[in-house]
Design a protein around this motif. Structure first.
Motif, PDB file in Angstrom:
ATOM      1  N   PRO A  19       0.821  -1.214   0.000  1.00 37.06           N
ATOM      2  CA  PRO A  19       0.000   0.000   0.000  1.00 37.06           C
ATOM      3  C   PRO A  19       0.853   1.262   0.000  1.00 37.06           C
ATOM      4  CG  PRO A  19      -0.782  -1.579   1.640  1.00 37.06           C
ATOM      5  CD  PRO A  19       0.548  -2.075   1.171  1.00 37.06           C
ATOM      6  N   GLU A  20       0.352   2.307  -0.662  1.00 33.91           N
ATOM      7  CA  GLU A  20       1.041   3.598  -0.599  1.00 33.91           C
ATOM      8  C   GLU A  20       0.959   4.136   0.827  1.00 33.91           C
ATOM      9  OE1 GLU A  20      -0.429   6.439  -3.353  1.00 33.91           O
ATOM     10  OE2 GLU A  20       0.039   5.224  -5.132  1.00 33.91           O
ATOM     11  N   PRO A  21       2.058   4.669   1.356  1.00 32.32           N
ATOM     12  CA  PRO A  21       2.050   5.188   2.730  1.00 32.32           C
ATOM     13  C   PRO A  21       1.346   6.545   2.798  1.00 32.32           C
ATOM     14  CG  PRO A  21       4.167   5.624   1.734  1.00 32.32           C
ATOM     15  CD  PRO A  21       3.383   4.823   0.717  1.00 32.32           C
ATOM     16  N   GLU A  22       0.797   6.850   3.955  1.00 27.51           N
ATOM     17  CA  GLU A  22       0.160   8.145   4.195  1.00 27.51           C
ATOM     18  C   GLU A  22       0.974   8.915   5.229  1.00 27.51           C
ATOM     19  OE1 GLU A  22      -2.322   9.497   2.632  1.00 27.51           O
ATOM     20  OE2 GLU A  22      -2.687   7.722   1.377  1.00 27.51           O
ATOM     21  N   PRO A  23       1.261  10.175   4.970  1.00 25.45           N
ATOM     22  CA  PRO A  23       2.045  10.952   5.938  1.00 25.45           C
ATOM     23  C   PRO A  23       1.228  11.289   7.176  1.00 25.45           C
ATOM     24  CG  PRO A  23       1.303  12.362   4.146  1.00 25.45           C
ATOM     25  CD  PRO A  23       0.901  10.958   3.783  1.00 25.45           C
ATOM     26  N   ARG A  29       4.963  12.956   2.357  1.00 26.07           N
ATOM     27  CA  ARG A  29       5.174  11.818   1.454  1.00 26.07           C
ATOM     28  C   ARG A  29       5.974  12.318   0.263  1.00 26.07           C
ATOM     29  NH1 ARG A  29      -0.072   9.030  -0.424  1.00 26.07           N
ATOM     30  NH2 ARG A  29      -0.148  10.789  -1.879  1.00 26.07           N
ATOM     31  N   VAL A  30       7.025  11.578  -0.069  1.00 25.58           N
ATOM     32  CA  VAL A  30       7.920  11.957  -1.155  1.00 25.58           C
ATOM     33  C   VAL A  30       7.753  10.973  -2.310  1.00 25.58           C
ATOM     34  CG1 VAL A  30      10.345  12.173  -1.834  1.00 25.58           C
ATOM     35  CG2 VAL A  30       9.581  13.041   0.386  1.00 25.58           C
ATOM     36  N   ARG A  31       7.555  11.520  -3.496  1.00 26.87           N
ATOM     37  CA  ARG A  31       7.590  10.684  -4.693  1.00 26.87           C
ATOM     38  C   ARG A  31       9.060  10.437  -5.020  1.00 26.87           C
ATOM     39  NH1 ARG A  31       5.090  11.899 -10.771  1.00 26.87           N
ATOM     40  NH2 ARG A  31       5.618   9.841 -11.629  1.00 26.87           N
ATOM     41  N   VAL A  32       9.503   9.218  -4.844  1.00 30.91           N
ATOM     42  CA  VAL A  32      10.920   8.895  -4.996  1.00 30.91           C
ATOM     43  C   VAL A  32      11.308   8.974  -6.471  1.00 30.91           C
ATOM     44  CG1 VAL A  32      12.692   7.123  -4.690  1.00 30.91           C
ATOM     45  CG2 VAL A  32      10.913   7.435  -2.952  1.00 30.91           C
ATOM     46  N   ALA A  71       2.825  14.877  -0.863  1.00 31.64           N
ATOM     47  CA  ALA A  71       1.693  15.156   0.035  1.00 31.64           C
ATOM     48  C   ALA A  71       2.243  15.580   1.387  1.00 31.64           C
ATOM     49  CB  ALA A  71       0.799  13.922   0.189  1.00 31.64           C
ATOM     50  N   LEU A  72       1.479  16.435   2.072  1.00 32.49           N
ATOM     51  CA  LEU A  72       1.866  16.937   3.388  1.00 32.49           C
ATOM     52  C   LEU A  72       0.943  16.388   4.457  1.00 32.49           C
ATOM     53  CD1 LEU A  72       2.292  20.723   2.488  1.00 32.49           C
ATOM     54  CD2 LEU A  72       4.110  19.017   2.634  1.00 32.49           C
ATOM     55  N   GLY A  73       1.512  15.949   5.574  1.00 32.10           N
ATOM     56  CA  GLY A  73       0.710  15.655   6.747  1.00 32.10           C
ATOM     57  C   GLY A  73       0.405  16.953   7.483  1.00 32.10           C
ATOM     58  N   SER A  74      -0.184  16.836   8.653  1.00 28.63           N
ATOM     59  CA  SER A  74      -0.466  18.040   9.442  1.00 28.63           C
ATOM     60  C   SER A  74       0.810  18.548  10.109  1.00 28.63           C
ATOM     61  CB  SER A  74      -1.510  17.716  10.513  1.00 28.63           C
ATOM     62  OG  SER A  74      -1.027  16.704  11.394  1.00 28.63           O
ATOM     63  N   VAL A  76       3.318  20.580   9.194  1.00 31.00           N
ATOM     64  CA  VAL A  76       4.587  20.531   8.454  1.00 31.00           C
ATOM     65  C   VAL A  76       4.948  21.959   8.050  1.00 31.00           C
ATOM     66  CG1 VAL A  76       5.771  19.718   6.389  1.00 31.00           C
ATOM     67  CG2 VAL A  76       4.208  18.189   7.605  1.00 31.00           C
ATOM     68  N   PRO A  77       5.891  22.580   8.749  1.00 31.76           N
ATOM     69  CA  PRO A  77       6.222  23.976   8.457  1.00 31.76           C
ATOM     70  C   PRO A  77       7.240  24.132   7.335  1.00 31.76           C
ATOM     71  CG  PRO A  77       7.482  23.227  10.356  1.00 31.76           C
ATOM     72  CD  PRO A  77       6.625  22.060   9.911  1.00 31.76           C
ATOM     73  N   GLY A  78       6.997  25.091   6.450  1.00 31.34           N
ATOM     74  CA  GLY A  78       8.021  25.510   5.508  1.00 31.34           C
ATOM     75  C   GLY A  78       8.202  24.683   4.260  1.00 31.34           C
ATOM     76  N   TRP A  79       7.377  23.670   4.035  1.00 32.99           N
ATOM     77  CA  TRP A  79       7.516  22.824   2.863  1.00 32.99           C
ATOM     78  C   TRP A  79       6.235  22.830   2.049  1.00 32.99           C
ATOM     79  CZ3 TRP A  79      12.289  21.317   1.729  1.00 32.99           C
ATOM     80  CH2 TRP A  79      13.218  21.211   2.774  1.00 32.99           C
ATOM     81  N   SER A  80       6.373  22.594   0.737  1.00 21.63           N
ATOM     82  CA  SER A  80       5.219  22.608  -0.162  1.00 21.63           C
ATOM     83  C   SER A  80       5.273  21.406  -1.095  1.00 21.63           C
ATOM     84  CB  SER A  80       5.204  23.894  -1.006  1.00 21.63           C
ATOM     85  OG  SER A  80       5.165  25.042  -0.192  1.00 21.63           O
ATOM     86  N   VAL A  81       4.105  20.996  -1.579  1.00 17.66           N
ATOM     87  CA  VAL A  81       4.045  19.943  -2.585  1.00 17.66           C
ATOM     88  C   VAL A  81       4.837  20.388  -3.809  1.00 17.66           C
ATOM     89  CG1 VAL A  81       2.518  18.714  -4.171  1.00 17.66           C
ATOM     90  CG2 VAL A  81       1.848  19.025  -1.781  1.00 17.66           C
ATOM     91  N   GLY A  82       5.664  19.499  -4.324  1.00 17.88           N
ATOM     92  CA  GLY A  82       6.493  19.803  -5.484  1.00 17.88           C
ATOM     93  C   GLY A  82       7.918  20.172  -5.158  1.00 17.88           C
ATOM     94  N   ASP A  83       8.205  20.463  -3.887  1.00 16.11           N
ATOM     95  CA  ASP A  83       9.581  20.804  -3.513  1.00 16.11           C
ATOM     96  C   ASP A  83      10.509  19.624  -3.793  1.00 16.11           C
ATOM     97  OD1 ASP A  83       8.839  23.298  -2.652  1.00 16.11           O
ATOM     98  OD2 ASP A  83       8.919  22.829  -0.511  1.00 16.11           O
ATOM     99  N   ARG A  84      11.692  19.931  -4.359  1.00 13.47           N
ATOM    100  CA  ARG A  84      12.710  18.921  -4.623  1.00 13.47           C
ATOM    101  C   ARG A  84      13.552  18.743  -3.359  1.00 13.47           C
ATOM    102  NH1 ARG A  84      16.548  19.473  -7.953  1.00 13.47           N
ATOM    103  NH2 ARG A  84      16.320  17.761  -9.466  1.00 13.47           N
ATOM    104  N   VAL A  85      13.680  17.501  -2.899  1.00 16.83           N
ATOM    105  CA  VAL A  85      14.346  17.248  -1.626  1.00 16.83           C
ATOM    106  C   VAL A  85      15.172  15.967  -1.686  1.00 16.83           C
ATOM    107  CG1 VAL A  85      12.579  18.417  -0.238  1.00 16.83           C
ATOM    108  CG2 VAL A  85      12.348  15.969  -0.725  1.00 16.83           C
ATOM    109  N   LEU A  86      16.151  15.899  -0.797  1.00 14.99           N
ATOM    110  CA  LEU A  86      16.760  14.612  -0.453  1.00 14.99           C
ATOM    111  C   LEU A  86      16.428  14.343   1.004  1.00 14.99           C
ATOM    112  CD1 LEU A  86      19.458  15.174   1.444  1.00 14.99           C
ATOM    113  CD2 LEU A  86      20.517  15.697  -0.745  1.00 14.99           C
TER     114      LEU A  86
END
Length: 344
Positions: A19-23, A29-32, A71-74, A76-86
């Motif tokens: 199953p896909e995980p939920e944050p 949740r990061v799309r790898v 996707a963002l859980g509750s 979560v400061p300072g981050w947005s959907v689409g941000d590129r991260v490691l």
């Protein structure tokens, strides 16, 4: 989604649907987009390395991960959907004395892909404080390997080993960690830099990445040759191979006051032939594991400003569905890879 799962009791590894995980709270949740294949992953599968804290019956492997926030859980400061991260390779436990009372390294860091689910998957969940933003010009395949393949030798070079400008340094094992150790020693100004590896291709790569001299470990004149090149011995030597013979050989090449830093993992005992001379010379043996939290941020900054180039670090890109083949290639050293990277 597809995920590379390891059954911890039987050491059975397979890529299968889960199953896909939920944050949750404080998680994303990061799309790898990319995930590195490390020798530690191979050791987890073969059983020579086991989780320190996990009681999970099975776990998704992968501690070197980069992608986009999906996707963002509750909370979560300072981050947005689409941000590129490691994703940092682990996180603080939150309960040990140094976590609760002091601003010091955690005594019981939980490792991603070992103590909890990692990034050999289409999606991965991560605590927001383990995210590091990456610039658009840094490819995901290169960003993914920064936590561990690059940050571990960086912690050893700039931290534990205290490598310094114009001070001779040696690297035993010029593979996934050692190749980066050579680059990082060059970055901090160590000179000369010596690399020792049994594989000709690895020695040639070390020269290409900045080593001043390379040797095969079976060279009977190696200690004398290293002392000649370095002007009397090494200020610091790094075992990235995780081999007892490499450690003993590196000890023989140290100058008075020199340090041997143990980075590669091995259960083999370390033998000191002449402890009296070692004591008289004030030499040290230091253990090193992982890196401090700020190391990954430092490396991304160095990459952003052109001080560190990882374009030669990705030896191949493999589909997630073929993760078992990538594991076999790393295990058997096929193609002498620095890092193989999985892509969903």
């Amino acid at each position: 989604m597809l995920a590379g799962r390891l059954e911890t009791a039987s050491r059975t590894f397979a890529v299968r649907e889960v199953p896909e995980p939920e944050p949750g709270r404080g998680e994303v949740r990061v799309r790898v987009r990319a995930a590195g294949v490390c020798l530690s992953d191979v050791h987890l599968i073969d059983g020579s390395l086991r989780p320190s804290f996990s009681g999970l019956a099975e776990v998704t492997l992968g501690h070197e991960v980069a992608g986009e926030i999906d996707a963002l859980g509750s909370d979560v400061p300072g981050w947005s959907v689409g941000d590129r991260v490691l994703l940092r390779a682990g996180e603080r436990c939150g309960t040990c004395a140094t976590c609760v009372r002091f601003r010091l390294p955690c005594l019981a860091v939980r490792a991603r892909g070992i103590d909890y689910d990692g990034g050999w998957a289409e999606y991965a969940v991560a605590s927001h404080h383990t995210l590091v933003a990456i610039p658009d010009e840094l490819p995901f395949e290169q960003a993914a390997i920064v936590p561990d393949a690059v940050s571990t030798p960086w912690g050893a070079v700039a931290g534990t080993g205290r490598a310094g400008p114009a001070r001779p340094a040696g690297v035993w094992g010029a593979g996934g960690l050692g190749a980066h150790a050579v680059q990082l020693l060059r970055l901090v100004g160590a000179a000369p830099i010596v690399a020792v590896d049994p594989r000709r291709a690895a020695r040639e790569r070390a020269l290409d990445l900045g080593a001043d001299a390379v040797f095969a470990p079976d060279d009977p004149e190696l200690p004398a040759a290293v002392r000649a090149v370095s002007g009397g011995g090494l200020d610091v030597a790094f075992d990235l191979a995780g081999a007892a013979r490499a450690r003993e050989q590196a000890l023989d090449c140290l100058a008075p006051g020199g340090r041997l830093v143990l980075v590669g993992l091995t259960p083999e005992p370390l033998r000191v032939d002449d402890a009296t001379t070692m004591t008289f010379n004030g030499q040290q043996i230091l253990g090193h594991y992982g890196s401090l939290p700020g190391a990954v941020d430092q490396l991304v900054t160095l990459i952003r400003h052109g001080r560190l180039d990882l374009s030669r670090s990705v030896s191949g890109v493999v589909a997630l569905a073929d993760a078992a083949d990538a594991v076999a290639r790393v295990r058997d050293g096929i193609g002498d890879p620095v890092r193989l990277v999985l892509v969903p």
